[in-house]
Write an enzyme that holds these catalytic residues in place. Structure first.
Site, PDB file in Angstrom:
ATOM      1  N   GLU A 128      10.255  -2.255   1.317  1.00  0.00           N
ATOM      2  CA  GLU A 128       9.921  -3.588   1.872  1.00  0.00           C
ATOM      3  C   GLU A 128      11.094  -4.559   1.894  1.00  0.00           C
ATOM      4  O   GLU A 128      10.941  -5.726   1.558  1.00  0.00           O
ATOM      5  CB  GLU A 128       8.753  -4.200   1.084  1.00  0.00           C
ATOM      6  CG  GLU A 128       7.497  -3.364   1.131  1.00  0.00           C
ATOM      7  CD  GLU A 128       6.302  -4.031   0.418  1.00  0.00           C
ATOM      8  OE1 GLU A 128       6.473  -5.069  -0.235  1.00  0.00           O
ATOM      9  OE2 GLU A 128       5.192  -3.473   0.540  1.00  0.00           O
ATOM     10  N   ASN A 172      10.973   2.754   2.796  1.00  0.00           N
ATOM     11  CA  ASN A 172       9.516   2.603   2.938  1.00  0.00           C
ATOM     12  C   ASN A 172       9.181   1.143   3.249  1.00  0.00           C
ATOM     13  O   ASN A 172       9.727   0.230   2.628  1.00  0.00           O
ATOM     14  CB  ASN A 172       8.878   3.004   1.595  1.00  0.00           C
ATOM     15  CG  ASN A 172       7.376   3.168   1.641  1.00  0.00           C
ATOM     16  OD1 ASN A 172       6.851   3.909   2.468  1.00  0.00           O
ATOM     17  ND2 ASN A 172       6.669   2.489   0.740  1.00  0.00           N
ATOM     18  N   HIS A 209      -0.883   0.209   5.925  1.00  0.00           N
ATOM     19  CA  HIS A 209      -2.056  -0.549   5.470  1.00  0.00           C
ATOM     20  C   HIS A 209      -2.633  -1.229   6.706  1.00  0.00           C
ATOM     21  O   HIS A 209      -2.126  -2.248   7.161  1.00  0.00           O
ATOM     22  CB  HIS A 209      -1.652  -1.589   4.414  1.00  0.00           C
ATOM     23  CG  HIS A 209      -1.105  -0.988   3.161  1.00  0.00           C
ATOM     24  ND1 HIS A 209      -1.895  -0.257   2.300  1.00  0.00           N
ATOM     25  CD2 HIS A 209       0.138  -0.990   2.623  1.00  0.00           C
ATOM     26  CE1 HIS A 209      -1.151   0.153   1.279  1.00  0.00           C
ATOM     27  NE2 HIS A 209       0.081  -0.272   1.447  1.00  0.00           N
ATOM     28  N   GLU A 235       1.090   5.107   2.459  1.00  0.00           N
ATOM     29  CA  GLU A 235       0.139   4.277   1.715  1.00  0.00           C
ATOM     30  C   GLU A 235      -1.080   3.968   2.573  1.00  0.00           C
ATOM     31  O   GLU A 235      -1.613   2.849   2.558  1.00  0.00           O
ATOM     32  CB  GLU A 235       0.814   2.969   1.259  1.00  0.00           C
ATOM     33  CG  GLU A 235       2.062   3.188   0.442  1.00  0.00           C
ATOM     34  CD  GLU A 235       2.697   1.899  -0.072  1.00  0.00           C
ATOM     35  OE1 GLU A 235       2.039   0.838  -0.051  1.00  0.00           O
ATOM     36  OE2 GLU A 235       3.857   1.959  -0.507  1.00  0.00           O
ATOM     37  N   ASP A 237      -4.332   3.087   4.261  1.00  0.00           N
ATOM     38  CA  ASP A 237      -5.713   2.650   4.063  1.00  0.00           C
ATOM     39  C   ASP A 237      -6.099   1.804   5.270  1.00  0.00           C
ATOM     40  O   ASP A 237      -5.249   1.169   5.884  1.00  0.00           O
ATOM     41  CB  ASP A 237      -5.977   1.955   2.716  1.00  0.00           C
ATOM     42  CG  ASP A 237      -5.083   0.774   2.396  1.00  0.00           C
ATOM     43  OD1 ASP A 237      -4.391   0.264   3.299  1.00  0.00           O
ATOM     44  OD2 ASP A 237      -5.081   0.347   1.222  1.00  0.00           O
TER      45      ASP A 237
HETATM   46  C1  XIL Z   1       0.059  -2.304  -4.913  1.00  0.00           C
HETATM   47  C2  XIL Z   1      -0.890  -1.660  -5.894  1.00  0.00           C
HETATM   48  O1  XIL Z   1      -1.846  -0.910  -5.181  1.00  0.00           O
HETATM   49  C3  XIL Z   1      -1.580  -2.721  -6.728  1.00  0.00           C
HETATM   50  O2  XIL Z   1      -2.330  -2.117  -7.777  1.00  0.00           O
HETATM   51  C4  XIL Z   1      -0.561  -3.681  -7.321  1.00  0.00           C
HETATM   52  O3  XIL Z   1      -1.238  -4.754  -7.958  1.00  0.00           O
HETATM   53  C5  XIL Z   1       0.365  -4.234  -6.253  1.00  0.00           C
HETATM   54  O4  XIL Z   1       0.972  -3.156  -5.556  1.00  0.00           O
HETATM   55  N1  XIL Z   1       3.068  -1.899  -0.838  1.00  0.00           N
HETATM   56  C6  XIL Z   1       3.539  -1.023  -1.788  1.00  0.00           C
HETATM   57  C7  XIL Z   1       2.681  -0.673  -2.933  1.00  0.00           C
HETATM   58  O5  XIL Z   1       4.627  -0.464  -1.617  1.00  0.00           O
HETATM   59  O6  XIL Z   1       3.440  -0.407  -4.089  1.00  0.00           O
HETATM   60  C8  XIL Z   1       1.676  -1.742  -3.210  1.00  0.00           C
HETATM   61  O7  XIL Z   1       0.796  -1.291  -4.264  1.00  0.00           O
HETATM   62  C9  XIL Z   1       0.896  -2.078  -1.965  1.00  0.00           C
HETATM   63  C10 XIL Z   1       1.812  -2.594  -0.899  1.00  0.00           C
END
Ligand code: XIL
Length: 302
Positions: A128, A172, A209, A235, A237
């Site tokens: 990020e 990422n 996401h 990641e 969802d």
């Molecule tokens: C999130 C986790 O799911 C949570 O439990 C935590 O509080 C915050 O981080 N991008 C990422 C992940 O790269 O590491 C993040 O995970 C979600 C967004």
């Protein structure tokens, strides 16, 4: 094949999930993980704050719990993440000089990668780093840009390669799913530049996401792959429920399957009851570990 992992394996891919060590006392959670998935990402346990809470003092136990379980089941492990502006230990933010931060970053990368050498197949070296708005190529303001400048990404990748010549090194990010968006183009240009100058990079992670994947998502995966890197959906969802959610999951899975260098998909958790997106139901299993429509859509598309 009757499970996500076995179905993905038919094309040489993996299907993973994020796991939180704190939920491993839930036997249905672990049983579902073992049955359905053949890869894992630690949801928080490998992040800088949790794993190096004070300088050069490492707390491996929670991450090791996940990694050891995964390896005992023959799963692949993604390392997440070495350099990120969030979930940093407080000591990193406390007015360090540039040279001090640089040596802390290099030491962090080296120690963590050494600990998991041979156990992790890919690392999210930098997470990020790009900003959501602004011109193409704009980085997010962080302790790293402030102290080290925009070259911190390259420095991190070079330190990672020095620590382990055999592991895949990934960049990422989220909101880099639309092939033509400015943020995507910034990351694309960076990967292209790294490849041209021999800065080590092997893969790009699309967090994904979603509300809804963009219509050019497959084209986007293909454009990164064409630069000579693997692409992973890291990641995934998708908010919502029912057939709308299932269709989105299907399109994401089909897009990965259509690009040979899209090597695996990871969903960001198993069950809706533990999702980080509280109040939403973005995963493949409901709160009682029942398979959702989205599960069937993914399984059919693999
Ligand atoms: C999130 C986790 O799911 C949570 O439990 C935590 O509080 C915050 O981080 N991008 C990422 C992940 O790269 O590491 C993040 O995970 C979600 C967004």
């Amino acid at each position: 094949a009757g499970t996500l992992g076995a179905a993905a394996a038919q094309s040489g891919r993996y299907f993973g999930t994020a796991i939180a060590a704190g939920h491993m006392s839930d036997s249905t959670y672990v049983a579902t993980w073992d049955r359905e998935f053949n890869a894992v990402t630690a949801e928080n346990e490998m992040k800088w704050g949790p794993i190096e809470p004070s300088r050069n003092s490492f707390n491996w136990s929670s991450a090791d719990q996940i990694v050891n379980h995964a390896l005992s089941k023959g799963m692949k492990v993604r390392g997440h993440t070495l350099v990120w502006h969030a979930q940093l230990p407080s000591w990193v933010n406390s007015g360090m000089s540039a040279s001090d931060l640089r040596s802390a970053m290099t030491n962090h990368i080296t120690q963590v990668m050494n600990h998991y050498k041979g156990k992790v197949f890919a690392w999210d070296v930098v997470n990020e780093a790009f900003a959501d708005g602004g011109a193409v190529g704009t980085l997010r303001d962080s302790i790293f840009t402030q102290k080290l400048g925009n070259g911190f990404i390259e420095e991190a990748f070079r330190a990672a390669r020095a620590a382990d010549p055999n592991v895949k090194l990934c960049y990422n990010d989220y909101n880099i799913d639309n092939a033509t968006a400015a943020k995507t183009q910034g990351v694309y240009n960076m990967v292209k530049d790294f490849k041209a100058r021999g800065v080590p990079i092997d893969c790009v992670g699309l967090q994904s996401h979603f509300g809804n994947p963009p219509s050019n998502y497959q084209q986007n995966i293909a454009q990164f792959a064409a630069l000579g890197v693997d692409v992973q959906i890291t990641e995934l969802d998708v908010g919502g429920s029912g057939s709308t959610q299932a269709d989105a999951y299907r399109r994401v899975t089909q897009a990965c399957m259509a690009v040979p260098r899209c090597t695996g998909i990871t969903v960001w958790g198993i069950t809706d009851k533990y999702s980080w997106r509280s109040g939403d139901t973005p995963l493949l299993f409901d709160g009682n570990y029942n398979k959702k429509q989205a599960y069937t859509a993914v399984l059919d598309a693999l």
